[in-house]
Scaffold this motif. Structure first.
Motif, PDB file in Angstrom:
ATOM      1  N   LEU A 168       6.638  -5.200  -2.805  1.00  0.00           N
ATOM      2  CA  LEU A 168       6.026  -5.173  -1.481  1.00  0.00           C
ATOM      3  C   LEU A 168       6.827  -4.396  -0.455  1.00  0.00           C
ATOM      4  O   LEU A 168       6.318  -4.045   0.603  1.00  0.00           O
ATOM      5  N   ARG A 169       8.092  -4.109  -0.731  1.00  0.00           N
ATOM      6  CA  ARG A 169       8.973  -3.585   0.300  1.00  0.00           C
ATOM      7  C   ARG A 169       8.751  -2.126   0.616  1.00  0.00           C
ATOM      8  O   ARG A 169       8.965  -1.689   1.744  1.00  0.00           O
ATOM      9  N   GLY A 170       8.383  -1.303  -0.376  1.00  0.00           N
ATOM     10  CA  GLY A 170       8.239   0.123  -0.132  1.00  0.00           C
ATOM     11  C   GLY A 170       9.562   0.741   0.254  1.00  0.00           C
ATOM     12  O   GLY A 170      10.573   0.549  -0.406  1.00  0.00           O
ATOM     13  N   ARG A 214      -5.728  11.957   6.278  1.00  0.00           N
ATOM     14  CA  ARG A 214      -5.486  10.567   6.690  1.00  0.00           C
ATOM     15  C   ARG A 214      -4.735   9.851   5.585  1.00  0.00           C
ATOM     16  O   ARG A 214      -5.135   9.904   4.422  1.00  0.00           O
ATOM     17  N   PRO A 215      -3.611   9.245   5.931  1.00  0.00           N
ATOM     18  CA  PRO A 215      -2.872   8.523   4.885  1.00  0.00           C
ATOM     19  C   PRO A 215      -3.742   7.494   4.204  1.00  0.00           C
ATOM     20  O   PRO A 215      -4.457   6.735   4.867  1.00  0.00           O
ATOM     21  N   ALA A 216      -3.684   7.518   2.900  1.00  0.00           N
ATOM     22  CA  ALA A 216      -4.501   6.565   2.145  1.00  0.00           C
ATOM     23  C   ALA A 216      -3.805   5.227   2.088  1.00  0.00           C
ATOM     24  O   ALA A 216      -2.604   5.140   1.918  1.00  0.00           O
ATOM     25  N   GLY A 217      -4.604   4.186   2.186  1.00  0.00           N
ATOM     26  CA  GLY A 217      -4.078   2.850   1.986  1.00  0.00           C
ATOM     27  C   GLY A 217      -3.193   2.375   3.110  1.00  0.00           C
ATOM     28  O   GLY A 217      -2.321   1.551   2.883  1.00  0.00           O
ATOM     29  N   PRO A 254       0.834  -1.224   0.000  1.00  0.00           N
ATOM     30  CA  PRO A 254       0.000   0.000   0.000  1.00  0.00           C
ATOM     31  C   PRO A 254       0.858   1.258   0.000  1.00  0.00           C
ATOM     32  O   PRO A 254       1.926   1.300   0.611  1.00  0.00           O
ATOM     33  N   VAL A 255       0.396   2.279  -0.730  1.00  0.00           N
ATOM     34  CA  VAL A 255       1.126   3.535  -0.805  1.00  0.00           C
ATOM     35  C   VAL A 255       1.159   4.179   0.573  1.00  0.00           C
ATOM     36  O   VAL A 255       0.126   4.343   1.226  1.00  0.00           O
ATOM     37  N   GLN A 256       2.365   4.521   1.026  1.00  0.00           N
ATOM     38  CA  GLN A 256       2.550   5.075   2.361  1.00  0.00           C
ATOM     39  C   GLN A 256       2.745   6.585   2.282  1.00  0.00           C
ATOM     40  O   GLN A 256       3.873   7.078   2.240  1.00  0.00           O
ATOM     41  N   THR A 257       1.658   7.330   2.228  1.00  0.00           N
ATOM     42  CA  THR A 257       1.740   8.793   2.184  1.00  0.00           C
ATOM     43  C   THR A 257       0.417   9.395   2.632  1.00  0.00           C
ATOM     44  O   THR A 257      -0.651   8.806   2.424  1.00  0.00           O
ATOM     45  N   GLY A 258       0.518  10.575   3.256  1.00  0.00           N
ATOM     46  CA  GLY A 258      -0.690  11.306   3.614  1.00  0.00           C
ATOM     47  C   GLY A 258      -1.091  12.318   2.568  1.00  0.00           C
ATOM     48  O   GLY A 258      -2.089  13.023   2.722  1.00  0.00           O
ATOM     49  N   ASN A 259      -0.322  12.409   1.506  1.00  0.00           N
ATOM     50  CA  ASN A 259      -0.591  13.358   0.427  1.00  0.00           C
ATOM     51  C   ASN A 259      -1.371  12.627  -0.662  1.00  0.00           C
ATOM     52  O   ASN A 259      -0.821  11.756  -1.344  1.00  0.00           O
TER      53      ASN A 259
END
Length: 601
Positions: free
Chosen positions: A239-241, A110-113, A16-21
């Motif tokens: 998967l690692r991000g 809220r961070p998506a995903g 999952p994309v790790q960002t609040g933007n």
């Protein structure tokens, strides 16, 4: 819009994309879709854009990238007709990500995903993928070891078959001589050795076929596994991000080398050594068969579970250019060359092997075990065809390559050095051959032990070439020590012991001690007659040496009497000159007669 953790194209998972933007998330998902549509792995992208695989994972995981990264990914994944449009879309998303609107008062982005369930699922998938990757790497290492074992075994077995064929030929000749001489006791022992050698030859051919089949299967499975490893590696990268890559420091896989196994000594040590080698070959084939069968089953089950389809070339495929030679049946050409050579045409065998060497080097590479084996056979048949100097030069190059690839202490390196020394002597340079044997004795003694058959054989050749180089006294001393050691190790009645005692007597006479040579031949004749029979060619040859050195020691009348009796026995046993062995031809008899006449004057 695709759900978090899913790809937009082929169903391959992403973290999952790790960002609040939200605009940065849209940009990451846009770029991920382009990667999915291209079908390229992150490893391949890293080779096409000026960013590492780790940087690509981080930016596709939600971190706002640079303009250069966005342009590079679009150019590497989008076909040329669509590239300009996709660049514009990506640049707009990048601008929005760099200039996000201010959130409304009282609200928080809220961070998506990043929901707990998504993260738990991704972590579980990471663990499962890493486990599968580790297992595949272990399987690949096991297959690499199995293929390497088979390649080495093929080389050893081809050489063993060479040795056995020569042994069968020699024992057949000895049996025929004993049959003519009527020496039934010695004949039975030789027949047992011959039967054993023929059985060993058949067994060696069976193990060779097994080794070739296991090598082919292991190489095919390894190719399948490589595709699977590349897929699992890319899945893990997706998967690692921004986490460290769990496969950057996978543990190395090593295999402990088996200690050398000393061979037993008995009345037929050469046959015992071959039996022991065949037992080891069979054990290696059995172990590799278990490995290949196990991994075949595991791959079949895994492919069925994951839906991974790996297409092999169908049997009717015409794509045979530069495939492994195991798939092009080169062994038929090797077998044909061997058949022709042993049928009496070594020059034709040499030429066939010359062509095989070129093909093996082109297809398999110059350092491949099968290429080295073919070069060895080419050198062997070059020497058999009468070109000792040519064989010497081929062995010179092969010794250097064996030492570089296999190591200086490897059995094949030592064997090639022995043949190099042998052909060097045959080419007329006895002193150089002597020096080569000197170095080889030291290494074989250190590696194999002083009592090993190969060490003793090398000492015998060293003594022979020392005498040929003009040092009769040195040769005599070497034979003195060797005769004592062979008597201790092999026994007084062994063929190698008798041969060494004959050479010792001969060089003793050449060193100026005619009386000593006479006495040594006296004892040797008695043992030859007892072991081989009084009419055996070896007994007659010893009697020839005895008569000659008796005359040289000053007893001319006795020498003439011994020569007369020998001539009568030789004619009775061997008949015409054309039936006599080289040591008792008319030329040798004339020489003996002239020397006896000279001493009588």
């Amino acid at each position: 819009m695709p759900a978090a953790g899913k790809s937009g194209g082929g169903g391959r998972p992403w973290r999952p994309v790790q960002t609040g933007n939200p605009h940065a998330r849209q940009l990451a998902e846009f770029l991920r879709r382009r990667v999915d549509e291209s079908g390229k792995t992150l490893a391949r992208l890293a080779a096409e854009v000026p960013f590492s695989k780790s940087q690509i994972s981080v930016y596709l995981g939600g971190k706002i990238p640079s303009q250069a990264f966005v342009t590079g990914i679009v150019d590497a994944t989008v076909p040329a007709p669509l590239r300009e449009r996709r660049r514009g879309e990506a640049n707009r998303l990048l601008y929005d990500a760099l200039h996000p609107p201010e959130p409304a008062p009282g609200t928080a982005a809220r961070p998506a995903g990043t929901g707990g369930l998504d993260l738990v699922q991704v972590q579980a998938r990471q663990i499962e993928t890493l486990d599968n990757l580790n297992r595949s790497l272990e399987q690949r290492e096991a297959l690499r070891q199995a293929a390497e074992n088979s390649a080495k075994l093929i080389m050893v077995l081809l050489r063993m078959i060479h040795t056995l064929q020569d042994r069968v030929t020699g024992l057949t000749d000895e049996r025929d001589q004993l049959t003519r001489a009527g020496s039934m006791g010695a004949l039975e022992a030789v027949q047992r050795k011959l039967t054993r050698a023929e059985s060993q030859t058949e067994k060696a051919r069976e193990e060779l076929e097994r080794a070739e089949e296991k090598q082919r299967e292991a190489e095919e499975l390894a190719a399948r596994l490589q595709q699977r490893i590349e897929k699992l590696t890319d899945d893990l990268d997706r998967l690692r991000g921004d986490e460290p890559s769990p496969h950057d420091h996978l543990p190395g896989l090593t295999t402990a080398a088996s200690p050398p196994m000393p061979g037993p000594v008995s009345e037929d040590p050469e046959g015992d050594d071959i039996d022991a080698a065949l037992a080891r070959a069979s054990a290696i084939n059995d172990t590799d068969a278990v490995t290949v069968d196990r991994i075949t089953t595991e791959l079949t089950e895994t492919d069925s579970d994951t839906g991974l389809i790996i297409l092999d070339n169908p049997p009717t495929s015409t794509d045979t250019q530069d495939k492994p030679l195991a798939k092009q049946a080169p062994d038929a050409r090797v077998a044909e060359a061997e058949r022709i050579g042993h049928a009496g045409d070594p020059a034709a065998a040499r030429d066939l092997y010359a062509a095989l060497v070129a093909d093996h080097a082109r297809i398999l590479g110059t350092d491949h075990p099968r290429t080295l084996t073919t070069r060895y056979d080419h050198a062997h048949w070059t020497g058999q065809a009468g070109d000792a100097a040519g064989a010497r030069d081929l062995y010179t190059a092969l010794v250097a390559d064996h030492a570089r690839i296999l190591g200086t202490d490897h059995h094949d390196t030592l064997t090639t050095r022995y043949d190099h020394a042998h052909r060097t002597g045959q080419a007329g340079d006895a002193a150089a051959a002597r020096d080569l044997y000197t170095a080889l004795i030291a290494d074989r003694t250190r590696i194999l032990g002083p009592d090993h058959h190969d060490t003793l054989t090398t000492r015998g050749d060293h003594a022979h070439r020392t005498g040929q180089a003009g040092d009769a006294t040195g040769a005599r001393d070497l034979y003195t020590a060797l005769a004592a050691d062979r008597t201790r190790i092999l026994g007084t009645d062994h063929h190698d012991t008798l041969t060494t005692r004959y050479d010792h007597a001969h060089r003793t006479g050449q060193a100026g001690d005619a009386a000593g040579a006479r006495d040594l031949y006296t004892a040797l004749i008695a043992d030859h007659a007892r072991i081989l029979g009084p009419d055996h060619p070896g007994t007659l040859t010893a009697r020839y040496g005895h008569a000659f050195w008796t005359g040289q020691a000053g007893d001319r009348a006795r020498a003439r009497g011994l020569s007369a009796v020998l001539t009568a026995d030789r004619t009775r046993i061997l008949g015409t000159d054309t039936d006599a062995p080289k040591s008792l031809t008319s030329r040798a008899r004339a020489y003996l007669s002239r020397r006896l006449e000279d001493t009588s004057e």
